[in-house]
Design an enzyme around this catalytic site. Structure first.
Site: not given
Ligand code: THU
Length: 162
Positions: A62, A64, A73, A75, A112, A115
């Protein structure tokens, strides 16, 4: 009105040694990828690894951003890169892990909703299953196909009847 059952069967691994060597390898690659996350805002690092039909493994973590919705994310970083690099090579399997303070979290990491929708579209496009490994420290769950993650996805067969 009638009722319709939608059933789902998943594999649950309490011991990672029950997993095939390929699955264990993909989970290890996801853990390594998670260490490269850029997650200063959530402190939640996610790692994803996809195995392509040509044997190549592509990873993502991920990423940010101070403008929160601009981040992505793990994925989607992984599958978008896989599709950008090898547009015609099917993605066979995805492994996902989540980490806090450098440690894989106890419970399996689940993608999520956004994704899930993206995974399902690649699965539809390639016409063969994209299986998903949700790995936790103590328990790992494997789903046979990405559509199992989101039965009523936009464009899903449940709705279109196709
Ligand atoms: N996140 C992911 O990378 N994948 C997911 O399926 C759920 C959430 C990340 C997004 C954000 O950077 C952090 O997790 C917290 O939500």
């Amino acid at each position: 009105m009638k009722k319709k059952e939608i059933s789902l069967s998943v594999e649950v691994y309490d011991d990672k040694n029950e997993m095939t060597a390929d699955m264990q390898n993909l989970v290890e690659k996801a853990i390594s990828a998670g260490k490269n996350a850029y997650a200063p805002y959530s402190g939640f690092s996610v790692g994803a690894a996809v195995l392509l039909e040509n044997g190549e493994i592509i990873t993502g973590s991920n990423q940010e951003n101070a403008a929160y919705p601009s981040g992505l994310c793990a994925e989607r970083v992984a599958v978008f890169y896989a599709s950008a690099r090898y547009p015609d090579v099917p993605i066979k399997q995805l492994a996902v892990i989540a980490m806090k303070n450098g440690e894989v979290v106890d419970t399996p990491a689940a993608p999520c909703g956004a994704c899930r929708q993206v995974l399902i579209e690649y699965e539809d496009k390639q016409g063969e299953p994209l299986s998903v490994i949700l790995a936790g420290k103590y328990e790992t769950i494997k789903l046979e196909r990405s559509s199992d993650l989101l039965p009523f996805a936009f464009g899903s067969k449940e709705l279109t009847g196709e």
